[in-house]
Each structure stands twice: as structure tokens, then as C-alpha cells.
Write an enzyme that holds these catalytic residues in place. Structure first.
Site: not given
Length: 240
Positions: A103, A121, A200, A144, A123
Site C-alpha cells: 500500500c 486502507h 477490494h 445525518e 477490506h
């Protein structure tokens, strides 16, 4: 008689080793290396980062701390952390037995293009499912929880009646190959603080790690809500 003096190279190596450890070892609970471990456990318990998937990075000045690849998130410890210089993109600390996160180039994109303080990140199943229902963007309005998301291009957060728009990019075989698409999405959607990746997961960033955490939690709530609305045939964007 053996000498009690070390060579300059040996001294440098020793100093370097100590300084590397000092980058990640701290009694301060708010130190990036400690926070990453804490948040990885939270995200694991939320079901967002199972099976070593997902990642997180926190910026501290010119240094960025990055969770490694291949380590179970609930077992993460500070000594596992990679540390990189943001400007040069050179590693200041590399755990010998671990691999850098795939990443990393995407985290760098958030730091350099949005001046982010942290990037997450996950999943998340909600994130994955939503990308199967929407084409180029996910949109939702008049909820809201939207008020937790920043406007980005101007001061303040979105209002209840505003429309949250999150771009969706196509997945690739390798994580790092997502970089160009993510950068393009950031350019095309200057008001977004997240990018969904089809089949992903999602990347979310913020000015600080705490803001990134809030945005991630709020967005995941909205994604789950959108799935339930879809099941009931309720449009996620309220019609006037």
C-alpha cells in the site's frame, strides 16, 4: 592484546541500529508506532482487516510510519513498523524479517497530493459490496452521519442535505498498480477524502490520524446503510 576501540564503521552501524529502534520504541501511547498497533486491533475487531489484509500509515513531520505486509493486524507490535522519509522516499527503518506494505505508494499519494496526516486502507465488506452496486462513484445524501465528512475544498464539513461522492476505481492484480488510478481519482474529485476500489476495499485519509479514523468509521457506516437502503429499494440520494 585486543583493542577496546571500535572502527568508525562499526560505531556508525551501532549508532544507526540504536536510532532505528528509537524511531519506533516509545512509552508515549500517541506515538505513531503505538497508535498503528492500537488501531490495527480496532480495525481487526471490526472485521475490516482480516487475514493480514489492509494497512495503515501515520505521518509525523517528515517521517511516515507504515504497518508491514504479512503480519496479522491484531498481533502487530511497534518493532514491526517501517519508517520512511517522505521527501526522499528512502526507508529510515526496515525490519529485517518483514516486507514493506504494498500500500506504500498509495499512502504516499495521499500524503503528497492531499497533505494527509494519516491514511487507512481496509477490506471492509460494506466497501466491497457497494462497489458491486455502483459504477464510477458512490453517492449518498440527506443522512445525518454525512456531517462527519469534510468538504475538503473549503472549510467545514458536509451538511445533512449535501451529497457525499466517493470515486470508485477498478482493482488490479497487484496493490501498487492501483497508484495511477488512485491519483487520477484524487485529481478528478478534489472534494473526496476516500477512494473505493472495486471488489477490494477502500482508502481513507485525513489531516490527522484521528480525523482519518473518524472519516473511515463514518463512511463505513454510510456504506452499510446504503446496502440496507438498496435492499429496501430506497434511493441513497434523496429526490426533491
Amino acid at each position: 592484546m585486543s583493542s577496546c576501540f571500535c572502527s568508525k564503521s562499526q560505531e556508525t552501524e551501532k549508532r544507526g541500529a540504536v536510532s532505528e529502534d528509537q524511531l519506533v520504541i516509545s512509552d508515549d501511547s500517541t506515538h505513531p508506532a503505538n497508535l498503528i498497533c492500537e488501531l490495527c486491533k480496532v480495525f481487526y475487531n471490526n472485521g475490516w482487516v482480516t487475514g493480514t489484509g489492509g494497512g495503515i500509515s501515520i505521518r509525523e513531520g517528515s517521517k511516515i510510519y507504515i504497518a508491514p505486509s504479512g503480519v496479522q493486524k491484531e498481533r502487530m507490535v511497534p518493532d514491526n513498523m517501517f519508517v520512511m522519509d517522505l521527501e526522499s522516499e528512502n526507508y529510515l527503518r526496515t525490519p529485517l524479517t518483514l516486507k514493506p506494505s504494498a500500500c506504500t505508494p498509495l499512502f504516499l499519494s495521499a500524503y503528497k497530493m492531499r497533505d494527509a496526516g494519516a491514511c487507512i486502507h481496509t477490506h471492509s465488506q460494506a466497501a466491497v459490496m457497494v462497489t458491486l452496486l455502483y459504477d464510477k462513484v458512490f453517492e449518498i445524501s440527506s443522512i445525518e452521519q454525512i456531517k462527519a465528512i469534510p468538504k475538503v475544498t473549503e472549510k467545514g464539513n458536509l451538511m445533512y442535505s449535501d451529497r457525499l461522492v466517493i470515486p470508485i476505481i477498478e482493482n488490479t492484480e497487484r496493490e501498487e498498480d492501483l497508484t495511477d488510478s488512485l491519483q487520477q481519482a484524487i485529481e478528478e474529485y478534489p472534494g473526496t477524502t476516500a477512494v473505493l476500489v472495486r471488489r477490494h476495499g477502500i482508502y481513507v485519509w485525513g489531516e490527522t490520524v484521528w480525523k482519518a479514523k473518524v472519516y473511515n468509521e463514518a463512511i463505513d457506516y454510510l456504506l452499510e446503510l446504503a446496502l440496507k437502503m438498496h435492499q429496501l429499494g430506497i434511493p441513497t440520494v434523496k429526490q426533491n
